[in-house]
Write a protein that holds these residues in place. Structure first.
Motif, PDB file in Angstrom:
ATOM      1  N   ASP A   1      -8.679  -4.348  -4.220  1.00  0.00           N
ATOM      2  CA  ASP A   1      -9.036  -5.174  -3.600  1.00  0.00           C
ATOM      3  C   ASP A   1     -10.133  -5.470  -3.549  1.00  0.00           C
ATOM      4  OD1 ASP A   1      -8.188  -7.583  -2.131  1.00  0.00           O
ATOM      5  OD2 ASP A   1      -7.047  -6.618  -0.513  1.00  0.00           O
TER       6      ASP A   1
ATOM      7  N   CYS B   1      -7.231   5.546   4.738  1.00  0.00           N
ATOM      8  CA  CYS B   1      -6.337   4.527   5.333  1.00  0.00           C
ATOM      9  C   CYS B   1      -6.833   3.082   5.683  1.00  0.00           C
ATOM     10  CB  CYS B   1      -5.609   5.212   6.518  1.00  0.00           C
ATOM     11  SG  CYS B   1      -4.786   6.609   6.085  1.00  0.00           S
ATOM     12  N   ASN B   2      -8.026   2.987   6.170  1.00  0.00           N
ATOM     13  CA  ASN B   2      -8.681   1.856   6.648  1.00  0.00           C
ATOM     14  C   ASN B   2      -9.207   1.192   5.483  1.00  0.00           C
ATOM     15  OD1 ASN B   2      -8.582   1.586   9.958  1.00  0.00           O
ATOM     16  ND2 ASN B   2      -8.741   3.645   9.371  1.00  0.00           N
TER      17      ASN B   2
ATOM     18  N   GLU C   1      -7.839   0.570   2.683  1.00  0.00           N
ATOM     19  CA  GLU C   1      -6.832  -0.135   2.219  1.00  0.00           C
ATOM     20  C   GLU C   1      -7.350  -0.428   0.676  1.00  0.00           C
ATOM     21  OE1 GLU C   1      -5.919  -2.981   5.291  1.00  0.00           O
ATOM     22  OE2 GLU C   1      -4.027  -1.989   5.664  1.00  0.00           O
TER      23      GLU C   1
ATOM     24  N   ASN D   1      -0.542   0.369  -0.281  1.00  0.00           N
ATOM     25  CA  ASN D   1      -1.466   1.180   0.413  1.00  0.00           C
ATOM     26  C   ASN D   1      -0.790   2.605   0.943  1.00  0.00           C
ATOM     27  OD1 ASN D   1      -4.356   0.505  -0.487  1.00  0.00           O
ATOM     28  ND2 ASN D   1      -3.504  -1.461   0.513  1.00  0.00           N
ATOM     29  N   GLU D   2       0.331   2.114   1.493  1.00  0.00           N
ATOM     30  CA  GLU D   2       0.900   3.242   2.440  1.00  0.00           C
ATOM     31  C   GLU D   2       1.512   4.270   1.626  1.00  0.00           C
ATOM     32  OE1 GLU D   2       4.614   3.506   5.803  1.00  0.00           O
ATOM     33  OE2 GLU D   2       4.800   2.122   4.195  1.00  0.00           O
TER      34      GLU D   2
ATOM     35  N   ASN E   1      -1.663   6.613   1.001  1.00  0.00           N
ATOM     36  CA  ASN E   1      -1.977   7.301   2.219  1.00  0.00           C
ATOM     37  C   ASN E   1      -1.220   8.676   2.416  1.00  0.00           C
ATOM     38  OD1 ASN E   1      -3.851   5.384   2.702  1.00  0.00           O
ATOM     39  ND2 ASN E   1      -2.546   4.466   4.106  1.00  0.00           N
TER      40      ASN E   1
ATOM     41  N   SER F   1      -7.661   4.426  14.080  1.00  0.00           N
ATOM     42  CA  SER F   1      -8.390   3.274  13.255  1.00  0.00           C
ATOM     43  C   SER F   1      -8.777   2.278  14.272  1.00  0.00           C
ATOM     44  CB  SER F   1      -7.205   2.834  12.276  1.00  0.00           C
ATOM     45  OG  SER F   1      -6.681   3.803  11.290  1.00  0.00           O
TER      46      SER F   1
END
Length: 333
Positions: free
Chosen positions: A127, A175-176, A178, A184-185, A188, A228
């Motif tokens: 992204d 995680c943040n 992304e 993305n999950e 992670n 987060s």
């Protein structure tokens, strides 16, 4: 705003220091655990991968029946749907993370290769991120990922931050960030396992990380979301997440220690008799998973033989069929 770039600002609590002390005592037992299981280690790790795969599929809510999951995970059955293909590939990634955790990296090429291997029919790319809302210029998150990975490696080389504490903050960053346009999950969750293996936490060779997370999923998501909060502003509250994860690692090591003791006992006793003894101490209604909680390394066929013997003796009877079928005691047990 990266946790890693600001890690010197964070204060570590006494609770976390105490947890890390306990964890390193357990890490000191890693060699002893390996010697206890001896030549069965590869089989044990394979069974852990299978359980990890099953519970991660549950967490990700893949659209599969329990029967199809069992066939793909334990029998390498050919996948028929996209979700089945994802599950099939997921098992291979989990297996490689267990076997080659030291060699696998978090650089941008490794991450994109992993996500595209899991979802070969999707178009997944890095992204973009806009640093300045008033500007139209954007930066590829591939660059952000590599910058973050460099910061991590710099600390690892200097050895100036405790390794587990450092990696858990890196995980919050990942995680943040992304990095990908979608999915993305799953990255992670996989990265969390790889991080823990890189920290030499051998408990997760014997105990399924994702089984523990599945049973504590709301708590895990809550502390990760709280960590987060205000991440972009540079004020994440990371300590509750670190405390949660270090508690989880200690729990996993305690479970590993218990099941290894059971394993040693199983080797010295007749396995079928030992399973029968376990069943006699279970509640009146029980499942195979209840048995596996005490004998995680005993084969499916050994459990089935013990159940068949007790059934023939009219001591138990089945309630339903399949992986989650229950049994009820009817005789002298």
């Amino acid at each position: 705003m990266s946790c890693i770039s600001n890690i010197d600002r964070f204060l570590i609590s006494n609770e976390i220091i105490n947890n890390l002390t306990v964890i390193y005592r357990f890490i000191g037992k890693n060699d002893s655990f390996r010697k206890s299981v001896d030549t069965d280690l590869d089989r044990i790790v394979s069974q852990t991968v299978e359980r990890d795969c099953y519970f991660l599929a549950k967490i990700l809510k893949l659209d599969l029946t329990d029967n199809r999951m069992r066939l793909i995970i334990t029998k390498d059955s050919n996948p028929r749907s996209l979700d089945e293909k994802t599950l099939y590939n997921l098992k291979e990634v989990l297996s490689s993370y267990q076997k080659f955790s030291e060699e696998i990296t978090f650089d941008s090429s490794s991450l994109i290769n992993t996500i595209n291997f899991l979802f070969p029919t999707k178009t997944i790319k890095y992204d973009y991120e806009r640093y300045d809302k008033s500007s139209s210029s954007v930066t590829s998150k591939r660059i952000v990922v590599d910058e973050e990975y460099k910061l991590l490696n710099d600390h690892l080389i200097k050895n100036d931050i405790e390794r587990i504490y450092l990696y858990l903050h890196y995980f919050i960053d990942l995680c943040n960030i992304e990095p990908f346009t979608i999915d993305n999950e799953v990255l992670n969750y996989l990265s969390l396992l790889l991080i823990l293996r890189k920290c030499e936490i051998d408990a997760f060779k014997y105990i399924s990380l994702f089984e523990i997370l599945y049973n504590n999923l709301n708590g895990y998501k809550e502390v990760l979301n709280n960590a987060s909060f205000n991440w972009k502003e540079g004020y994440p509250k990371t300590l509750p997440f670190v405390k949660f994860m270090t508690d989880l690692v200690i729990d996993a090591y305690k479970r590993a220690e218990k099941v290894i003791k059971e394993y040693v006992t199983d080797k010295s006793l007749h396995k079928g008799d030992n399973i029968e003894n376990t069943i006699s101490n279970l509640p009146r209604t029980f499942t195979k998973d209840d048995i596996r909680a005490y004998h995680p390394y005993v084969s499916e066929s050994t459990i089935n033989r013990a159940l068949a013997k007790l059934k023939d003796e009219n001591n138990i009877k089945p309630l339903g069929k399949g992986r989650s079928a229950k049994w009820v005691k009817t005789g002298m047990l």
